[in-house]
Every structure is written in structure tokens, then in C-alpha cells.
Design a protein around this motif. Structure first.
Motif, short mmCIF file in Angstrom:
data_model
loop_
_atom_site.label_atom_id
_atom_site.label_comp_id
_atom_site.label_asym_id
_atom_site.label_seq_id
_atom_site.Cartn_x
_atom_site.Cartn_y
_atom_site.Cartn_z
N HIS A 154 25.29 -4.89 -19.95
CA HIS A 154 23.92 -5.37 -19.72
C HIS A 154 23.13 -5.38 -21.03
N SER A 163 29.01 -17.82 -14.08
CA SER A 163 28.84 -16.93 -12.93
C SER A 163 30.07 -16.06 -12.73
N LYS A 203 21.41 -11.85 -10.01
CA LYS A 203 22.59 -11.07 -9.65
C LYS A 203 22.44 -10.62 -8.21
N ALA A 233 29.38 -11.19 -16.32
CA ALA A 233 29.68 -11.84 -15.04
C ALA A 233 30.88 -11.19 -14.37
N TRP A 278 14.88 -7.35 -15.60
CA TRP A 278 15.36 -7.50 -14.22
C TRP A 278 14.40 -6.88 -13.22
N ALA A 320 29.98 -7.55 -13.28
CA ALA A 320 29.12 -7.50 -12.09
C ALA A 320 29.93 -7.81 -10.83
N TYR A 322 26.92 -12.71 -9.97
CA TYR A 322 26.14 -12.87 -11.21
C TYR A 322 26.03 -14.34 -11.55
N ASN A 359 24.14 -16.73 -14.64
CA ASN A 359 23.26 -16.89 -15.80
C ASN A 359 23.22 -18.37 -16.18
#
Lengths: 81, 769
Positions: free
Chosen positions: B32, A4, B67, B13, B40, B16, A71, A73
Motif C-alpha cells: 500500500h 484490477s 477496493k 492488486a 482511503w 489485495a 482491487y 486502480n
């Protein structure tokens, strides 16, 4: 292994110390220090549990005002399940 | 050097987070491309009423990433810690995937046809034998707008009963009646921009840091940028919010009524009010007093408002001296004086924010009125950065429960069933005779469960909520549900809950991005999303379930749509146009990150009733409370006295019990309880006790303690070191734990005007277990 990206809002006077204190290669990596008192960090862990625990520990550190998640994942973990 | 996918994800990460923190000025977006295969889509968060924007990443039919949505104005790319659990809550191992029908003590898998046939037959039988008021629907502020609208339309225009309520009655009905009695229109004049633009924030009974963390972050950001910013936390429990506030003001439970009157007393006494604003925009009224607590079944109350003058209001306030209120509330008189002066300081932009501390209150409507009084007296309202703002706990408490009107007495867009013109308008849009919609409200939530217990309601369908854990005085209503006879209970949910265990039929539902949806948040922002993944097994969305019952009852003509969500929304939108609650065409919401109503000519409204922002206010009018025609387009300052709680500590039960939420677990824990990591982090409810009280009881941190009220008793672990700290004479227990249902102890007393129960105040005793 979830990953993250988070923003850690800190008391300005403790920003430098917190950058050093929170940085843990392989689990909490501080990538940027912003002038408004924010640290940008990537959190990497073996499980979501560990990830949440890391975030909660950061929130509890003196001088940390807030942690917000930009974020997240967790595709590896889903595949493992 | 070649980077692995993991390195790319780490770069994504960081990028973002950097982009979100800098408003997109920094942070690469081309990473991305490395997220190959992830598609998304946008959606509002599933949890609280803040309405944060989320981007949901789907790969191979599953959510693999989320996100914060950088384009979402609410959260600007950043989510709270609950963002970690958003997708996980859909993937619990015990998701309901097939309809279940009770056979004796067992729940047996069935087909949708069998389940819906059985449900329809029970509805038909009950209506034929006992009339339409014998069947009921209990939904929630987690219903999408479509789901709530379909349920309201079926019950009010099809079956012909007003037996529909949302769990929002348990959490913000007092905010609704507060808005309605003061402004004659529900929902706030301000918006979240006030969190960035103001400089003085009073929090009343709101633990924003844990329950609305993204909004609290905006306050903290504002304070970091502006040294003038002050955050003052009024509370009966020291929380993470109190810790981060500039000042924490502890007060005795229930005395918020007296404190707000004392603040008004000082403002009036010292002529700190805005005379011009009062003259132009305010009328004064008083209502009935000693209005009861709704403890008796079929309790009825009707207020009898009478006009009064400013001088009479001044007289009413006279007893609320800082000294008198200090004795009552425990707040030093000097502090009350300081607070009143802060509220009135002309150089300050003042906001009040509140949640359940005000709303779950036996005088919830009054305390909402009283905070508006202070803003109306000082003219600090309807201005950018200066507003009172009621926050909500569920994602569509506003959009669905309040705006669609899924309460027994309400119709869409502020209309009510008691008004003949409103019924006519609704009937015309719905294509039914006006007489089809009954003119009398039936039961609000607590009375609905009392009616089930008595046997007046026979068939109850529960969707998207868990009332057999969340109702107050729970034991009575749980027993009532299984009393037998003609009673028949249907529960639609995504997991087994303490409500599904009492059901005769359990229907597996789709959740969040497993269906197309629309939520409305606490700042009047409507947000749409598309279906992104399939629900598991045979789970289907609640909208389909309701329409399927309608079809089987012969009311299928109420839902003649092809693209159901879009056409239903366009029909619903007709209620809002020209009413100051105008919604945009559906198409607009598919692109925007939400729009705040009224949306007129494609433009949203940030501040209601305010010239230059609200298209309903003409040039030169400044501020106009245009919805309040009965009061000559003015807002009402109400004389509402302090009255005690329904139950207060005494020799036998010497502690106040307050219930609420914690950061890790949301509501009754049916979703967050499925995340094993959370279960371990905050797995069971604990009892927060003040260390001095604990010492007196010889209870140490971690000991077992029995908590007993006049209605029930449970054993909990004593917590003397948690994030929240109980004040002396008070204990706090969170209500998420299905194995420790604290609501069994809560009193089912409610505000006679709103019908909202008081989960924050009842008397208990503690014993070392």
C-alpha cells in the motif's frame, strides 16, 4: 490503463486447466492458485471497456463459477480524460 | 531491480485479491505504501441492497481506485463486477452542475436562490389554495437515512401531510406488509451468515447470480465446502442463477401462491410439521379473498383478519394437492412432493430467499405470508442457518424507506400514522403538536401518480429516483405530469433522466461519497460513511435541498442542528431505542463496518427473536416474536389462497411479459448508462424469447420484434441466445433502457395490501417488425 486484482472461483476439477487457459501475459496474469478452487489474477488492459470485456469473457468460460473484484486502480485513465 | 509504479500497482492488486480470498492469511499489505498519495475511506457500495463494504481511494480530489473492504463482513474484501463502475458513475460527462428552471420549452440555468425561491413559492401557493395534501415528495431507497428522515419530518411534522412515498413502494412494499402481517415488525430475523451456515436454499423469483452476486458467491462458497448444500431455483425464466443451481424448477407465472400452499399441504398431510414450535409460537388466521387488483383510481382495501384453528387451516389446504397444483403450475407433482420433504427434512437447515418475483406481485403480501407459513410450520426460523430472507434491490431500501418510514402510512421504527400513540411519540421527538401529524395515510406511489394525473396533487418533488421511467402503465403518468394547470414538478438528480425532462425545476445533486451518508442493508446492517470528494459544479446534497425548502417555508426550526448528520441521527435514534430496533450511537458507525440492529450495549444482533442472540429474548424463552403483542407474541400462519394475476395471456395477447434487471445495468440506467463501456456491453434492452416461440413467429435472433400490450407498444431486438432464457409463452425485457421504456407496457395493478405493482406479469403480443 486500469489494473484490477480479482478472485476467480472455479470448479475444482477444472482448476489446473483453467489456470493454463485463462493466463494471458499482459492482460490476465494468474498469480496464485488456491486449494479452495480459486485463482488470483491481475487484469491489465488499455481501457475499462477492455477490462470489463476480459472479466465477462472469463465469467463465460466453462468451469468458472464467479469472478469477484478485490482491487481496481484507474488513475491513469482519469488523468488521460 | 527497481519496480515501476505500475508494477507496484499490479502487486497491490494481486496482494489485495489474495488477502481477500484467504481471509487475510496471505497477501502482503505493505505494498500500500506504493500507492503514494491515495487516501482511503470506507463506504457501502452505491448499488444494490447487499451493502458490500468498499474502500474508496482518493487522489487530488478525485476517486482513482476502489477496493473491496477486507474488514467488511458482508463481502470480505470482494466486490462484484459492479465494483468496476462505482466511481465511474460519478464522472459522466453530462453531470448536472447547476439548477435549471423551465422557461417555455427550454431549461435555463439559474442560481440556487432563484430555484429555491421558485420552489418555495409554488409550495406556499399550492398549500394556501388547495391544502397541504396538494404537495408531495417522491424519494427512494437510495436516499441516505438523513435525506429520508429530513423529508419525512418536513412533510409529516412541518407541512402537515402524509404525501411522501419512496420508490421502494415499487420494489419491496410487499416484503414490508408480509413481515408486518406475520410478525408485526418489519425486516428479517436472519442475516447473511445464514448463507454460510445453512445447507438448503430455495430461491423464489430471485436471480441472485446477477442481481446479488456477492451473496450468491457466498452460497457457492458454502456449497464448495459442504457437499450437502443444495440450491433450488424456482423461476419463470432460466437465468445464470438457474444454471448454477442444483435444480431449476420452472413454474407458470402467479402459481407460486399455489405451490407454497401445496408444500404446506404435504407438510400438514404427512405430519412433517414441528408441533411443539406451532403450539408455542404460532396462531392461524384468514383474511378477505377476491381482493381485487387496484386498477381503479382511489381503490381502497382493508383486510378483515379472523382467527382460525389448525384444523380449519388443514381444511383450507386440502384442495392444494400436488396433482391439482401440478396442473396449475406446470411443476410435476413428484417434484412438489420432493420439495416439501426437503423443506421439512429435520436434518436440513433450510432457507428461502426472494426478491422481486414475490414482491412485485398482485398478491405480494400473500406470497410473502405463504413462505413464512412453511418456515413456521417446520420451525425452521430464527435459528442460525435456517431462515426466510427477503433481499432488497436498493442500498437503503431497508435503512431509509422502511426503518425511517418514508411511506405515506409510516413513522420511524415500525410506527404508523394511524396510531394515536405513535403520532404522539413522533410529535414529541420532533417537537411539534401531535395534531400536526395527520392520522390518515394519503396516496401510495401508484395512487400518487394517479393523483398527479387527475390534478389532486399539484406540486411534486422527486429526489434520487426516476419514476417517469420506472412507474408501471407509464404513458398515463408521463402525460399526467405535463398536463399543465397548477402542476409543478421538481426533480433532483445527478444526471438528466426521463424524469428531469418533465420537470419545471431540475436541481443538481451530490451523490454517494460526495456527501456524508448512512445506508441500511437487507440484513439490518446500518453503515456510515464520510464525504470524500466535492460534488461537481454547484451540485448540493438532497439533505441540504430539503432543509433549505423547510427554511423558506418557515419550518427551519425542525432542523436546528450544527453537525447536521450526527445530530439528526441521534434524534432519529430515539425512535428506535427500546423498540427492538435499537441503533447504536452515531460515533460507533463511523468506526464499524456496519452494525445489525437491535444494537444493545454496543452488541449487534445476528438473529432476531432468538435467545442467546437477541437481547429482547429472555433466558428460557427460546424463540419469542416479542413485537407481535396483538397476537400474544406469536407469529401468524395465514390462509391465503391462490388467485389469478390481474391480466393473463389470451388469444389477442398470448404471452406473459416479465421485466427486471441485468448485471451490467442498474435500475433505470441513469448511473450505469453513463459508463460508455457498459453502454457498449449491454446498451439497449432486448426481448428474450423462447426459440420455439420465435420459430413460430418466424423471428430469428437479432430480428426486430414489436411487443404490444393493452397499454403500449415498442420495437426491440429479439434475443434467443442471451444469458437469460425465456420459457415458452413468456418474454423478458429489462427496464433500464431510457429509449425503450418497457414500463409503458406494464399494467398498474398492485397488491391491495402493500400497494406494490406487479411488474412481472401482464399480457403482450409479439409481431415481427
Amino acid at each position: 490503463m486500469p489494473i484490477s486484482g480479482v478472485v476467480i472461483k472455479c470448479q475444482m476439477e477444472r482448476l489446473g486447466e483453467l489456470e493454463r487457459e485463462l493466463h494471458r501475459p499482459g492482460s490476465v496474469e494468474i498469480s496464485n492458485v488456491l486449494g479452495d478452487g480459486s485463482l488470483i489474477a491481475v487484469i491489465e488492459s488499455a481501457s475499462l471497456e477492455e477490462e470489463i470485456s476480459l472479466v465477462k469473457n472469463i465469467m463465460a468460460v466453462q468451469g468458472v463459477l464467479d469472478v469477484r473484484v478485490a482491487y481496481h486502480n484507474f488513475e491513469d485513465q482519469l488523468m488521460a480524460e | 531491480m527497481a519496480l515501476s509504479r505500475r508494477d507496484f500497482l499490479k502487486a497491490s492488486a494481486a496482494a489485495a485479491a489474495l488477502a481477500a480470498a484467504t481471509g487475510g492469511r496471505l497477501g502482503a499489505t505493505d505494498v500500500h505504501a506504493a500507492e503514494g498519495g491515495i487516501r482511503w475511506g470506507k463506504a457501502p457500495c452505491r448499488f444494490c441492497g447487499t451493502g458490500c463494504g468498499v474502500l474508496v481511494g482518493v487522489k487530488d480530489g478525485r476517486i482513482v481506485a476502489t477496493k473491496g473492504d477486507p474488514a467488511a463482513p458482508v463481502n470480505k474484501g470482494l466486490n462484484c463486477i459492479k465494483g468496476y463502475f462505482l466511481s465511474k458513475v460519478l464522472y459522466g460527462k453530462d453531470r448536472l452542475t447547476k439548477p435549471l428552471i423551465r422557461k417555455g420549452n427550454k431549461m435555463v440555468e439559474a442560481s440556487w436562490d432563484e430555484a429555491m425561491d421558485l420552489i418555495a413559492s409554488k409550495f406556499r401557493e399550492s398549500i394556501a389554495k388547495h391544502g397541504p395534501d396538494s404537495v408531495a415528495m417522491f424519494g427512494s431507497g437510495q436516499w441516505t437515512v438523513f435525506e429520508g428522515y429530513a423529508a419525512a419530518k418536513l412533510f409529516k411534522a412541518g407541512i402537515g401531510t402524509n404525501n411522501i412515498e419512496p420508490n421502494a413502494r415499487f420494489c419491496m412494499a410487499s416484503a414490508v406488509t408480509g413481515f408486518m402481517t406475520t410478525f408485526n415488525s418489519d425486516e428479517p430475523m436472519g442475516c447473511y451468515d445464514d448463507l454460510d451456515l445453512g445447507d438448503t436454499y430455495f430461491l423464489w423469483g430471485a436471480n441472485m447470480a446477477e442481481c446479488h452476486p456477492v451473496l450468491f458467491s457466498r452460497l457457492i462458497d458454502n456449497r464448495l465446502k459442504n457437499p450437502k448444500v443444495k440450491i433450488i431455483d424456482f423461476g419463470t425464466r432460466f437465468t445464470r442463477t438457474s444454471q448454477m443451481a442444483d435444480k431449476y424448477i420452472r413454474f407458470n407465472p402467479q402459481t407460486d401462491l399455489a405451490l407454497l400452499n401445496a408444500i404446506a399441504h404435504i407438510i400438514v398431510r404427512d405430519r412433517l410439521y414441528d408441533e411443539n414450535f406451532i403450539r408455542k409460537h404460532v396462531v392461524f388466521k384468514k383474511g378477505k379473498t377476491n381482493i381485487g387488483y387496484g386498477l381503479e383510481d382511489k381503490f381502497k382495501f382493508a383486510d378483515d383478519p379472523k382467527p382460525m384453528t389448525f384444523d380449519e387451516y388443514r381444511e383450507f389446504l386440502k384442495p392444494y394437492t400436488p396433482e391439482y397444483v401440478s396442473k396449475l403450475s406446470g411443476v410435476p407433482a413428484k417434484t412438489i412432493e420432493e420439495v416439501a420433504r426437503l423443506y421439512a427434512d429435520k436434518s436440513r437447515k433450510v432457507n428461502s430467499l426472494w426478491t422481486m418475483g414475490f414482491n412485485q406481485h398482485v398478491r405480494g403480501t400473500w406470497v410473502n405470508n405463504l413462505v413464512y407459513n412453511v418456515h413456521l410450520l417446520t420451525g425452521k426460523i430464527c435459528k442460525p442457518g435456517e431462515n426466510p430472507m427477503s433481499l432488497t434491490g436498493q442500498p437503503s431500501a431497508c435503512g431509509t424507506a422502511r426503518e425511517v418510514g418514508t411511506f405515506t402510512h409510516r413513522l420511524p421504527a415500525d410506527m404508523v400514522v394511524m396510531n394515536e400513540e405513535h403520532r404522539k411519540k413522533a410529535a414529541e421527538i420532533w417537537g411539534v403538536p401531535a395534531e400536526k401529524i395527520p392520522a390518515k395515510p394519503t396516496y401510495h406511489a401508484t395512487e400518487m401518480f394517479r393523483a398527479l394525473d387527475r390534478g389532486d396533487i399539484k406540486v411534486l418533488w422527486v429526489q434520487v429516483t426516476n419514476p417517469f421511467q420506472s412507474a408501471p402503465n407509464l404513458s398515463r403518468y408521463r402525460k399526467g405530469a405535463r398536463k399543465g394547470g397548477d402542476r409543478f414538478i421538481i426533480v433532483s438528480d445527478i444526471y438528466p433522466t426521463r424524469s428531469t425532462e418533465l420537470a419545471d425545476v431540475v436541481l443538481p445533486s451530490a451523490s454517494w461519497v460526495e456527501k456524508e451518508g448512512f445506508f441500511g442493508n437487507a440484513e439490518r446492517r446500518g453503515q456510515q460513511w464520510f464525504k470524500m470528494v466535492e460534488p461537481p459544479g454547484e451540485a448540493r446534497n438532497d439533505l441540504w435541498q430539503t432543509m433549505e425548502l423547510a427554511r423558506r417555508l418557515g419550518h427551519g426550526n425542525l432542523f436546528p442542528y450544527k453537525y447536521v448528520e450526527k445530530e439528526m441521527f441521534e434524534e432519529y435514534r430515539k425512535f428506535t431505542l427500546g423498540q427492538g430496533k435499537d441503533l447504536a450511537p452515531y460515533e460507533a458507525y463511523t468506526k464499524a463496518r456496519g452494525l445489525r440492529w437491535p444494537v444493545v450495549n454496543g452488541k449487534e444482533t445476528l438473529w432476531r427473536y432468538t435467545e442467546g442472540y437477541d437481547p429482547y429474548v429472555k433466558a428460557g424463552e427460546g424463540v419469542k416474536f416479542y413485537k407481535n403483542k396483538p397476537n400474544d407474541y406469536k407469529a401468524v400462519i395465514w390462509a391465503r389462497p391462490y388467485e389469478p394475476a390481474a391480466e393473463a395471456p389470451d388469444r389477442q395477447y398470448p404471452f406473459w411479459l416479465c421485466t427486471g434487471r441485468v448485471l451490467e445495468q442498474w435500475h433505470t440506467g441513469t448511473m450505469t448508462g453513463r459508463v460508455p463501456e457498459l453502454k457498449r456491453a449491454y446498451g439497449g434492452a432486448v426481448c428474450e424469447i423462447h426459440p420455439e416461440d420465435a420459430k413460430r413467429l418466424k423471428v430469428k435472433h437479432g430480428d426486430k420484434v414489436r411487443v404490444t400490450s393493452r397499454r403500449g407498444s415498442i420495437v426491440l431486438t429479439a434475443d434467443l441466445r442471451g444469458r437469460g432464457k425465456a420459457e415458452k409463452g413468456n418474454v423478458f425485457v429489462a427496464f433500464f433502457d431510457e429509449n425503450k421504456m418497457i414500463n409503458e407496457l406494464c399494467i398498474d395493478a398492485y397488491c391491495p395490501i402493500s400497494g406494490e405493482p406487479d411488474y412481472k406479469k401482464c399480457a403482450v403480443k409479439l409481431e415481427k417488425a
